[in-house]
Design an enzyme around this catalytic site. Sequence first.
Site, short mmCIF file in Angstrom:
data_model
loop_
_atom_site.label_atom_id
_atom_site.label_comp_id
_atom_site.label_asym_id
_atom_site.label_seq_id
_atom_site.Cartn_x
_atom_site.Cartn_y
_atom_site.Cartn_z
N SER A 314 0.84 -1.19 0.00
CA SER A 314 0.00 0.00 0.00
C SER A 314 0.88 1.24 0.00
O SER A 314 2.05 1.18 0.37
CB SER A 314 -0.90 0.02 1.25
OG SER A 314 -0.16 0.43 2.38
N ASP A 315 0.31 2.36 -0.41
CA ASP A 315 1.00 3.62 -0.17
C ASP A 315 0.83 3.97 1.31
O ASP A 315 0.10 3.31 2.06
CB ASP A 315 0.46 4.72 -1.08
CG ASP A 315 1.51 5.78 -1.38
OD1 ASP A 315 2.43 5.96 -0.56
OD2 ASP A 315 1.41 6.41 -2.43
N TRP A 316 1.50 5.02 1.72
CA TRP A 316 1.60 5.39 3.14
C TRP A 316 0.21 5.54 3.78
O TRP A 316 -0.55 6.42 3.41
CB TRP A 316 2.39 6.69 3.24
CG TRP A 316 2.70 7.17 4.62
CD1 TRP A 316 1.84 7.74 5.51
CD2 TRP A 316 3.97 7.13 5.28
NE1 TRP A 316 2.48 8.06 6.66
CE2 TRP A 316 3.79 7.70 6.55
CE3 TRP A 316 5.23 6.67 4.91
CZ2 TRP A 316 4.85 7.84 7.46
CZ3 TRP A 316 6.28 6.82 5.80
CH2 TRP A 316 6.08 7.39 7.07
#
Length: 785
Positions: A314-316
Amino acid sequence: MGLRRWNQMRRGIRLANVGGGIALLLTANAAPARNMVKRASATARPAPSNRQLSGADIDRRVEALLKQMTLEEKAGQLAQYSVGTPTGPGTGRDDYETLVRTGAAGSLLNVVGAQETNRYQRIAIEQSRLKIPLLFGFDVIHGHRTTLPIPLAMASSFDTELVERAMRLAGSEAAADGIRWAFSPMVDIARDARWGRIAEGSGEDPLLGAAMARAYVRGYQGASLAEPTSVAASVKHFAGYGGAEGGRDYNTVDMSDVSLRQVYLPPFQAAVEEGAATLMSAFNTLNGVPATANSYLMTDILRKEWGFNGFVVSDWTAVAELVNHGIALDGPAAAHRALTAGVEMDMESHLYGPEIPRLVREGKLGQAVVDEAVRRVLRVKFALGLFEHPLVDEKAAAYVATPEKRELARRMAEESIVLLKNEGGVLPLPSSGRKIALVGPLADAPVDMLGVWSAKGEPRDAVTLRAALEHRLADGKGTLRYARGTGVLGADTSGFQEAVAAAAASEVVIAALGEDTSMSGEAASRTRIDLPGNQLQLLEALAATGKPVVLIVFSGRPLALTEAQVHATAIVQAWQPGIEAGHALTNLLWGEVNFSARLPVTFPRSLGQVPLYYNHFNTGRPAGKTDLTRPPAGPAEKYVSRYLDERNTPLYPFGYGLSYTTFDFTPPTPSASTLSARAVQKQGQDVLRVKTQVRNTGKVAGTVVAQLYLRIQGASTAQPVRQLAGFQRVALAPGESRTLEFTLGFKELSFFDSRASRVVEPGTRYDLWVGDSSEATQHASFTME
C-alpha cells in the site's frame, strides 16, 4: 436455466466458439454490432511475470519456511514501518527493535545507510525466531546519492537506454546503503498540470510512459535481482492516480474502463511484463472503489490477466484511509478489505500486524489468503538473495560524486532540457567577449536544482547556473553581473532596481525563474500554473531594458508561459535538472551540446485549458479552421467546441522542442495499403512497416526525435485525433539523411471497444503522420479490411 444464462439472454447476448476462444455476439434483441477481431480470452493461467519469483527451488524454500511460521509471524511479514523521515501521517511508534526482534515487521522504510540497515538486519537474522531478513525500502525516484533530473525531465530525453543507465546507477547506490527496494518508478499518466506529482512521472502519453517504465525496471533490477547492486522496483501508483479530479492530490478518479485500459494502464502492464517485483497501490478511489481495496485492479487485471507474481504494497497509510473513504467502518474492516483485494503489505497503517491474526481466529479471514500474501513477500526476499547476503559492507568508501557519475548526470540533464523559443537566433551565445547579466531567484539555488524527492542527494554536490557561468566566464572570456531580483514567491520589488541595472549594463540577460522544489511533488497541487510571485513583473522589467532575455524555466510541471514568452527572446525549459544543472545548461546555451529534448507533456496557454493533452478525442462540432484568436462573429463561429476567450491549441505541443539545426521528413510509406484484420490478429507482431527519411537541413550536427503518430477512423468507439505509435532518437551530421523504419503490430494497431476488449476492426482507416512533434504534417494512410 441458470442465472448466468438467463442474464445473457435478457441482454440479447449469446456465446459462440470462435477459434478456440469465446466471442460475444449480439442477437436481434441487442444493439447491432460491427464485425471485429480481438484477442480471444485465454482460459489458461498467464505465465508468471517474473521467472525469478517462481520455480521449484524458490517454491520449496518458501513452503518450508511458511510451515514454521506462526500466524503472528506471518502477519509480521506483511507489515512495514517507517523509521526516520515520514512522508505522511505516521503511527507514532518508536519500538522498531522490538517489532523486528519478535518477527512483527517484515520491512522497514526510511532507514538508510549500511550501518543503520545492518543494525536492524542483525536483530532480524540473529535475534528473531526464524531469522527472516528485513526488506528495506526508500523513495529512490531520480537518483539516490547522485541526483539526476526529475522523471518528467528524463522523459523529455525520449532516450530509454540512457534512462536505464541512470537508474542502474541509482539502484547500485541505494543497494550500497542497504536499500534493496526502490519505491519507483511512478508511471501514472498525468494530463493535468495542476497536479504536483506530474513531476514524478513520464508525462501524458501511454506509449512513451510504457517505454520509460520498462527502462526504469531494467535499470533498477538489472539482469538478476540477486545481484548485490540490484534493487526491486515498486511500480506506482496502481492505478489511475494521475486522473485526480481538479488536479488535487489524493482526489477522486472516475473514468471509463476503456480510458483506464487504453490510457492509464499501459505503463503498468509494460513494467509487469518487464518483470517488476512489486507494485504500490494508489491513494485514490477509482470509479467508487479505493484502489487499495480494488480487487478488479489488484486481482482480476494484475494477477489473472497479466500474471503478476510479485507483491503489492500500500501507499503510506492507504489501508487505514479506507475508513476515511467510507468503505470500512474501522481498522479491522480496512485490513480485511485491502488484503483480500490483493494488497500484501501494509505501509505504516499498523493494521495488518495486529488485525490479521485476530481476523483469522474469528473466522472472518481465510488462512489461505494470508499464506498466499506471505508467499509473495518471501519470494521477493529470496530472489533478492537477502537470506544469503542480508548485510552490506559498512567499510565501503564514502560517496564521492566522481567524474563518471557527474558525466552521466550531465548527459542526462543535457538530453532533458528543452529549447522552446529562440527568436532571432539569440542562442547559442558566442564563445567569449559577452557581458552577461544573470538574474532570478533560481540562479543560485542548489536545493532547487536537486528537485523533489531527491533521496540522499546533497545540495553541496549541485552545480548551480551561477557557479557554472562564473567558471565559464573566468580568465577574461566574459563578464557576469548577478542579481537575485526577487524570491520565488515574493511580492517585494526592492531587488528589481539592482536586477535592471545589471541587465542594462550587459549585452544579454539570463533570467532563472520558475518554481522551487516545494511547489511540485506529493501534496503540491496548484490552482495557478504561471510564474509564481512577482517573477513575471521582474521579467517585464528586464525586457524593458531592450536587451535580449533568455528565460530559463525551472519547474516540476508545465507552466502557462503565454505572458512570459512575450518578454523573452529565448525560452529554455530546464525542469529540475539535478547535480549537473549548471554545466548542462551552459553547454547547451553556448552550443557545445545541441538541444535534443522534446516535451513529454502539453504546455497550455492558460489554466482554463487544463487538463490539456494532445491525444484527445474529436467532438461532433470541432472548431476546424475557425479563427479562435477573437470572440465569435456569428453562429457559425460560436456553435463549435471552443472557448470565448482562448484558443483550443496549446502554447507548446507534446513532442515539441527546438534545436540549433532543422530537420525535414519525407511522407511516411506503409508497407501495405490494406491490412486484413484477421491476419493482424493472427500474426500479432511485425504486421506493418512504415518508412520515412529524415534529413538534417541545417549547418550543425543535431539529434532529432522522430515521432510516428496514427489515428483510427471508422471504429466502433471514438479514437484520439492522434496517438504516438513509435519514436526514435537519430543523430545526424549537417546534410545527412537517414531512412527510418517503424514496426507496428496488433498492439499498436488495436484499440479497446465498448466492452473494453482489445480489437482491430475491418472497415477502418488508419492515418499516419511522421515528424518531430505531435503536430507533424507528413501524412499517409491505409485501411483495415
